[in-house]
Design an enzyme around this catalytic site. Sequence first.
Site, PDB file in Angstrom:
ATOM      1  N   ASN A   9      25.682  11.858   0.490  1.00 12.64           N
ATOM      2  CA  ASN A   9      26.219  13.198   0.242  1.00 12.64           C
ATOM      3  C   ASN A   9      27.144  13.050  -0.961  1.00 12.64           C
ATOM      4  OD1 ASN A   9      27.533  15.626   0.249  1.00 12.64           O
ATOM      5  ND2 ASN A   9      28.045  15.607   2.428  1.00 12.64           N
ATOM      6  N   ARG A  69      21.816  14.974   0.312  1.00 13.32           N
ATOM      7  CA  ARG A  69      22.233  16.368   0.301  1.00 13.32           C
ATOM      8  C   ARG A  69      22.161  16.862  -1.144  1.00 13.32           C
ATOM      9  NH1 ARG A  69      28.080  18.941   1.579  1.00 13.32           N
ATOM     10  NH2 ARG A  69      27.380  21.084   1.516  1.00 13.32           N
ATOM     11  N   HIS A 157      25.681  26.098   2.252  1.00  8.77           N
ATOM     12  CA  HIS A 157      26.058  25.543   3.564  1.00  8.77           C
ATOM     13  C   HIS A 157      24.870  25.524   4.527  1.00  8.77           C
ATOM     14  CE1 HIS A 157      30.511  26.712   2.730  1.00  8.77           C
ATOM     15  NE2 HIS A 157      30.349  25.414   2.539  1.00  8.77           N
ATOM     16  N   ARG A 217      38.620  28.846  -4.170  1.00  8.03           N
ATOM     17  CA  ARG A 217      37.651  29.772  -4.780  1.00  8.03           C
ATOM     18  C   ARG A 217      37.957  31.215  -4.367  1.00  8.03           C
ATOM     19  NH1 ARG A 217      32.451  26.747  -2.572  1.00  8.03           N
ATOM     20  NH2 ARG A 217      33.619  24.813  -2.371  1.00  8.03           N
ATOM     21  N   GLU A 355      26.347  17.864   9.317  1.00  4.03           N
ATOM     22  CA  GLU A 355      25.440  17.976   8.175  1.00  4.03           C
ATOM     23  C   GLU A 355      24.685  16.674   7.918  1.00  4.03           C
ATOM     24  OE1 GLU A 355      28.913  19.499   6.078  1.00  4.03           O
ATOM     25  OE2 GLU A 355      27.602  20.917   5.085  1.00  4.03           O
TER      26      GLU A 355
END
Length: 371
Positions: A9, A69, A157, A217, A355
Amino acid sequence: MSAEILVLNAGSSSLKVSLFAAAPEPQLLFRSNVDGLGPAASHHDALVQVVSQLTQQRSAWQPTVIGHRIVHGGTRFQAPVLIDPSVRDYLASIVPLAPLHQPGGLAGIDAAARAFPGVRQVACFDTAFHATRTFAHDAYALPREFYEAGVRRYGFHGLSYASIVTTLRRIAPERAEGRLIVCHLGNGASLCAIHQGRCIETTMGFTALDGLPMGTRCGQIDPGVLLYLLSQRGMTVNELSDLLYKRSGLAGLSGIGSDMRDLLNSATTQAKEALEHFLHRTTLHIGMLAAALGGVETLIFTAGIGEHSATIRGELCRRASWLGVSLDEQANERGERVISTDRSKTVAMVVPTQEEAMIAKLASEVAGIKG
Ligand code: AMP
């Protein structure tokens, strides 16, 4: 020895490496996180360092398959795929769609190819889970040519949402096929409306900037603000990008920082207003997704804030009482799996995101590995 899946990842300046045994569901064997990558130390150096840790115990070790990922699959990939030169070329060609995130994934692929030549590699995409949506859901109301050129609401996501569906099918199969809203509240934050295990709607769009306000963000913003900043305030594109990705959100509003724990512990007015803004915007988006689903049976919290902050979960559940959520205060404080009362029409749950285990599962499926 049973098959082993190496999961990479790769972020812009970090590399998380995990190793899973394939059988029968992925079992975590090893995990390592290298931060601070950049010009001085590359993703390849980091992988070599981690692999040497791994091989200290086992000589001539190599993984059966490597899963990555990858943030963006563009318009071409709607499912995980074995990486070959043409796949890698395509992923490189869509760097402009995710200039901050895609290069890390590509660096991970190249580092793995150098460290383990000949081992199969699988790309798993954060966008793929949302690809079942129709034109009405993923279009912007711009002239059609922009949609054809890939200017769409992709959503992100997706590996987290897929992992929640997989976990739910195991722990609460009767809920998994129903109407869910999953709140992935971490440093990056988004919501996803899911029915029968498929994405119906999500809050992120063309980039991971849209939707909820996040650590740094901005979340949803009137595009007119950007026109104003460019034309009236003379901002350059780089300045604007830095503002929207790194200086906004909770950090920008509070002046304290992006970490939810710091905001919850602060008594300043700015911190309280930043928190209230986060709760308000998230509540609005929960309502929007409930409308997309036509009702909701299960509300799920996951990721750093969702899994660990009883305060934020409690506030969001109270504000979702109109949807039939009745909070069990004690269960919420204890962080139990179910945090709503027995009489709650809509069940609220805490489900950890996995994940990396999801990537291991997808990579082993694509590579045809039996557990
Ligand atoms: P993630 O991106 O999923 O790793 O989530 C990281 C974020 O989770 C951090 O920036 C924190 O703001 C938040 N977080 C982690 N633990 C807690 C906690 N106990 N209470 C509130 N927020 C937390």
